[in-house]
Design a protein around this motif. Structure first.
Motif, short mmCIF file in Angstrom:
data_model
loop_
_atom_site.label_atom_id
_atom_site.label_comp_id
_atom_site.label_asym_id
_atom_site.label_seq_id
_atom_site.Cartn_x
_atom_site.Cartn_y
_atom_site.Cartn_z
N THR A 105 0.83 -1.21 0.00
CA THR A 105 0.00 0.00 0.00
C THR A 105 0.86 1.26 0.00
O THR A 105 2.01 1.25 0.45
CB THR A 105 -0.94 0.01 1.23
OG1 THR A 105 -1.86 1.08 1.10
CG2 THR A 105 -0.15 0.18 2.51
N TYR A 145 -3.62 3.65 -2.11
CA TYR A 145 -3.65 2.62 -3.16
C TYR A 145 -3.13 1.34 -2.54
O TYR A 145 -2.14 1.34 -1.80
CB TYR A 145 -2.76 3.05 -4.33
CG TYR A 145 -2.38 1.92 -5.25
CD1 TYR A 145 -3.26 1.44 -6.22
CD2 TYR A 145 -1.13 1.31 -5.14
CE1 TYR A 145 -2.91 0.40 -7.05
CE2 TYR A 145 -0.77 0.27 -5.97
CZ TYR A 145 -1.66 -0.18 -6.93
OH TYR A 145 -1.31 -1.22 -7.76
N GLN A 146 -3.80 0.22 -2.81
CA GLN A 146 -3.30 -1.06 -2.33
C GLN A 146 -3.52 -2.14 -3.40
O GLN A 146 -4.48 -2.09 -4.17
CB GLN A 146 -3.95 -1.48 -1.00
CG GLN A 146 -5.42 -1.77 -1.05
CD GLN A 146 -5.97 -2.14 0.33
OE1 GLN A 146 -5.41 -1.79 1.37
NE2 GLN A 146 -7.08 -2.88 0.34
N THR A 147 -2.61 -3.06 -3.45
CA THR A 147 -2.67 -4.12 -4.45
C THR A 147 -2.36 -5.47 -3.81
O THR A 147 -1.53 -5.56 -2.89
CB THR A 147 -1.68 -3.84 -5.61
OG1 THR A 147 -1.80 -4.87 -6.59
CG2 THR A 147 -0.26 -3.73 -5.12
N TYR A 148 -3.05 -6.50 -4.29
CA TYR A 148 -2.84 -7.87 -3.80
C TYR A 148 -3.43 -8.84 -4.83
O TYR A 148 -4.13 -8.44 -5.76
CB TYR A 148 -3.51 -8.07 -2.43
CG TYR A 148 -5.00 -7.86 -2.44
CD1 TYR A 148 -5.89 -8.91 -2.68
CD2 TYR A 148 -5.54 -6.60 -2.18
CE1 TYR A 148 -7.26 -8.72 -2.69
CE2 TYR A 148 -6.91 -6.40 -2.19
CZ TYR A 148 -7.77 -7.46 -2.44
OH TYR A 148 -9.12 -7.27 -2.45
N LYS A 149 -3.13 -10.11 -4.66
CA LYS A 149 -3.67 -11.16 -5.53
C LYS A 149 -4.74 -11.95 -4.80
O LYS A 149 -4.51 -12.39 -3.67
CB LYS A 149 -2.54 -12.10 -5.97
CG LYS A 149 -1.59 -11.52 -6.99
CD LYS A 149 -0.58 -12.56 -7.45
CE LYS A 149 0.34 -12.00 -8.54
NZ LYS A 149 1.31 -13.02 -9.01
N GLN A 154 -4.57 -10.20 -10.14
CA GLN A 154 -4.04 -9.05 -9.41
C GLN A 154 -5.14 -8.00 -9.27
O GLN A 154 -5.71 -7.56 -10.27
CB GLN A 154 -2.85 -8.45 -10.14
CG GLN A 154 -2.09 -7.39 -9.35
CD GLN A 154 -1.21 -7.98 -8.26
OE1 GLN A 154 -0.63 -9.07 -8.44
NE2 GLN A 154 -1.10 -7.29 -7.15
N ASP A 168 -6.12 -4.18 -8.05
CA ASP A 168 -5.65 -2.85 -7.70
C ASP A 168 -6.84 -2.06 -7.17
O ASP A 168 -7.82 -1.85 -7.88
CB ASP A 168 -5.04 -2.14 -8.91
CG ASP A 168 -3.82 -2.87 -9.45
OD1 ASP A 168 -2.98 -3.26 -8.63
OD2 ASP A 168 -3.73 -3.04 -10.68
N THR A 169 -6.76 -1.62 -5.94
CA THR A 169 -7.89 -0.95 -5.30
C THR A 169 -7.46 0.37 -4.68
O THR A 169 -6.28 0.60 -4.39
CB THR A 169 -8.52 -1.84 -4.21
OG1 THR A 169 -7.54 -2.07 -3.18
CG2 THR A 169 -8.97 -3.17 -4.79
#
Length: 248
Positions: free
Chosen positions: A200, A221-225, A234, A236-237
């Motif tokens: 994040t 912004y945070q990203t995860y799988k 993936q 992206d939120t």
């Protein structure tokens, strides 16, 4: 004849007296002007005054920066927050409630930990797909899985940098200090399918209501799988939160 001579002598005496008075007045004015000129000229000989005059420059700007209202060195701050998730799975509407603790090393830097608990609801599109799948199953026809892997909770460590602070008038009720900050960090998020890594980064603003209480707005912004039935992807939120902080 004698009378004419006396009148002539009186006129001559009066003229002489007027000449003396005019000459004296002229001398007095001249002396006064000379004294003023000497006073002005004497300023040039005053080294201190000349130094001060030379040091005054019209293009020089002065800047006054006051100390922060809330000292933040070796202090701990606890926080509560509530927000929503933007983007990610189009079938889900996700909201979060969070707890945080931050250790302020100095007014510019702090490190902390965050915990978020998520609540999930189906969007209108998600509800339509779910209803179709349930109807197909009830009719005994070939059904299909709804592709949802929803978040349950998340934990992360963050570092915060406060490069800008200032003061503003809030609704003419008083002066409020505010801080703009940047943050970055990472941790793990627990999904319905299991646990995965999370990264994040974001920006926030903190307005100090008192020497202990702050109101905060933050966007990250945070990203995860995630790992739904159809396979890993993936996500992206964006996460926007509002919260309160209490510094000890």
């Amino acid at each position: 004849m004698k009378t004419s001579k006396i009148i002539s002598l009186l006129i001559l005496a009066a003229a002489f007296s007027w000449t003396n008075v005019s000459f004296a007045a002229s001398n007095k004015t001249a002396n006064k002007n000379l004294n003023v000129t000497e006073d002005i000229d004497s300023l040039g000989g005053n080294e201190e005054l000349m130094e001060m005059a030379q040091n005054i420059k019209s293009e020089t700007r002065s800047r006054v920066v006051q100390e922060r209202l809330v000292p933040r060195r070796n202090r701990v701050e606890f926080g509560l927050s509530y927000g929503g998730v933007i983007g990610g799975d189009s079938y889900l509407r996700t909201q979060s409630a969070g707890l945080s603790v931050d250790y302020h090393i100095n007014p510019r830097w702090s490190v902390g930990a965050r915990y978020y608990d998520y609540a999930n609801n189906l969007t209108s599109e998600g509800q339509r797909v779910f209803d179709q799948a349930a109807a197909a199953k009830a009719a005994g026809t070939q059904g299909y899985a709804v592709d949802i892997d929803y978040p349950k909770n998340a934990m992360m460590a963050v570092a915060n940098w406060y490069p800008i602070y200032g003061k503003t008038s809030f609704l003419d009720m008083g002066v409020t200090q505010f801080d703009l900050y940047l943050l970055a960090g990472g941790g793990q998020i627990t999904l319905s399918s299991g646990t995965t890594g999370l990264v994040t980064a974001g920006v926030g603003v903190a307005a100090w209501i008192s020497k202990h209480l702050s109101a905060r707005a933050e966007f990250r912004y945070q990203t995860y799988k995630d790992n739904p039935v159809t396979g890993s992807r993936q996500l992206d939120t964006g996460v926007g939160t509002l919260g309160l902080g209490w510094i000890l």
